[in-house]
Design a protein around this motif. Structure first.
Motif, PDB file in Angstrom:
ATOM      1  N   TYR A 197      46.027  35.748  54.471  1.00 26.19           N
ATOM      2  CA  TYR A 197      47.043  34.645  54.105  1.00 26.19           C
ATOM      3  C   TYR A 197      46.242  33.586  53.167  1.00 26.19           C
ATOM      4  O   TYR A 197      45.180  33.132  53.723  1.00 26.19           O
ATOM      5  CB  TYR A 197      47.866  33.953  55.010  1.00 26.19           C
ATOM      6  N   PHE A 198      46.568  33.212  51.883  1.00 30.84           N
ATOM      7  CA  PHE A 198      45.906  32.311  51.218  1.00 30.84           C
ATOM      8  C   PHE A 198      47.157  31.187  51.070  1.00 30.84           C
ATOM      9  O   PHE A 198      48.208  31.358  50.516  1.00 30.84           O
ATOM     10  CB  PHE A 198      45.805  32.956  49.822  1.00 30.84           C
ATOM     11  N   GLN A 199      46.876  29.888  51.642  1.00 29.24           N
ATOM     12  CA  GLN A 199      47.822  28.833  51.615  1.00 29.24           C
ATOM     13  C   GLN A 199      49.151  29.138  52.216  1.00 29.24           C
ATOM     14  O   GLN A 199      50.334  29.240  51.561  1.00 29.24           O
ATOM     15  CB  GLN A 199      48.056  28.255  50.212  1.00 29.24           C
TER      16      GLN A 199
ATOM     17  N   LEU B 258      50.026  41.181  44.486  1.00 26.61           N
ATOM     18  CA  LEU B 258      49.391  41.316  43.390  1.00 26.61           C
ATOM     19  C   LEU B 258      49.878  42.250  42.221  1.00 26.61           C
ATOM     20  O   LEU B 258      49.291  42.116  41.304  1.00 26.61           O
ATOM     21  CB  LEU B 258      47.842  41.677  43.962  1.00 26.61           C
ATOM     22  N   LYS B 259      50.857  42.709  42.446  1.00 29.16           N
ATOM     23  CA  LYS B 259      51.334  43.753  41.380  1.00 29.16           C
ATOM     24  C   LYS B 259      52.042  42.872  40.409  1.00 29.16           C
ATOM     25  O   LYS B 259      52.273  43.301  39.286  1.00 29.16           O
ATOM     26  CB  LYS B 259      52.209  44.692  42.079  1.00 29.16           C
ATOM     27  N   LYS B 260      52.581  41.420  40.939  1.00 30.33           N
ATOM     28  CA  LYS B 260      53.685  40.898  40.165  1.00 30.33           C
ATOM     29  C   LYS B 260      52.435  39.967  39.222  1.00 30.33           C
ATOM     30  O   LYS B 260      51.819  39.223  39.736  1.00 30.33           O
ATOM     31  CB  LYS B 260      54.312  40.248  40.803  1.00 30.33           C
ATOM     32  N   PRO B 261      52.286  40.079  37.818  1.00 34.20           N
ATOM     33  CA  PRO B 261      51.460  39.566  36.972  1.00 34.20           C
ATOM     34  C   PRO B 261      51.534  38.210  37.047  1.00 34.20           C
ATOM     35  O   PRO B 261      50.440  37.456  37.193  1.00 34.20           O
ATOM     36  CB  PRO B 261      51.804  40.180  35.665  1.00 34.20           C
TER      37      PRO B 261
ATOM     38  N   PHE C 177      47.359  33.388  41.505  1.00 36.76           N
ATOM     39  CA  PHE C 177      46.230  33.468  42.651  1.00 36.76           C
ATOM     40  C   PHE C 177      44.721  33.233  41.969  1.00 36.76           C
ATOM     41  O   PHE C 177      43.963  32.666  42.469  1.00 36.76           O
ATOM     42  CB  PHE C 177      46.616  34.779  43.155  1.00 36.76           C
ATOM     43  N   HIS C 178      44.459  34.052  40.953  1.00 35.89           N
ATOM     44  CA  HIS C 178      43.385  34.205  40.475  1.00 35.89           C
ATOM     45  C   HIS C 178      42.723  32.856  39.780  1.00 35.89           C
ATOM     46  O   HIS C 178      41.603  32.454  39.757  1.00 35.89           O
ATOM     47  CB  HIS C 178      43.109  35.454  39.420  1.00 35.89           C
TER      48      HIS C 178
END
Length: 244
Positions: free
Chosen positions: A62-64, A73-76, A82-83
């Motif tokens: 989990y991030f935030q 991560l599949k959704k551009p 995120f990056h």
């Protein structure tokens, strides 16, 4: 302080063996955490998962408070957002630097975003100044010294203004003076509110800078998770870290 990163029973398997085994971990916003352990114990695998370059075999990340998994991560748009929030500086800066000038290197990620030319120029100038690279702006990145390359790679990541910085062996192979520059810069960034995660093989290099030390063992698990105060009270443990 809020929890920025959380891992729950997270594991990662390579075709020929284990990368991480049942990791439970929480990192609070604004912490400066050093990850240590023998080669192959899981530090780089963990950093690849935290930065979204790999996805855990099992468990959750989990991030935030948002779960980061393959479907996320599949959704551009989600992946790009995120990056931008987690910046990863690789151990080998040559992997990360590929533009013709330092200024272009720092601007590269910004040019993928809906920013005006004026805003891109301002961010490039700010990040070059912050990392002490202003005088390098027109240099070719692969002609730079090891310490200069590290600072340029960091500037290119900082340009996206991430909340978390992940650095894999940022002091490795640098002169003592260059190491001190990087340590000072990372301390400044933490004081500005960044969460700093680094991997290091050298406890002596980083002991006065990091506030928390997470040590992996050869079973790809967390053996120790201690802060500076605990280490000060346990000289035998500090001596053990110095031998890693």
């Amino acid at each position: 302080m809020s929890v920025t990163l959380k891992l729950k029973q997270l594991s990662y398997d390579y075709p020929n063996g284990t990368g991480l085994a049942n990791i439970n971990l929480e990192i609070t916003a604004g912490e400066f955490v050093c990850f240590m352990g023998p080669n192959g114990s899981g530090k780089s695998t963990l950093f690849n998962i935290l930065s979204g370059l790999k996805v855990a075999t099992s468990g959750a990340y989990y991030f935030q408070q948002t779960q980061i998994d393959a479907s996320y991560l599949k959704k551009p748009q989600q992946r790009q957002r995120f990056h931008q929030q987690i910046g990863f500086v690789f151990q080998n800066s040559d992997v990360q630097l590929f533009n013709l000038t330092v200024a272009d290197e720092v601007a590269f990620g910004l040019r993928q975003l809906p920013l005006s030319p004026a805003e891109i120029t301002q961010r490039v100038n700010d990040c070059l100044e912050l990392t002490g690279c202003s005088q390098l702006r027109d240099r070719v990145p692969y002609h730079l010294s090891g310490g200069e390359k590290k600072r340029v790679a960091l500037a290119s990541v900082l340009a996206l203004n991430p909340s978390v910085l992940i650095l894999d062996e940022p002091l490795n192979g640098l002169t003592p003076a260059a190491q001190q520059e990087i340590r000072h810069l990372l301390t400044q960034l933490q004081q500005a509110g960044k969460t700093i995660l680094i991997a290091s093989h050298d406890y002596v290099q980083i002991k006065a800078t990091a506030q928390r030390f997470i040590v992996f063992n050869e079973a790809h698990q967390i053996a120790y998770d201690v802060d500076q105060a605990t280490l000060a009270a346990k000289p035998e443990l500090e001596a053990e870290l110095a031998l890693l």
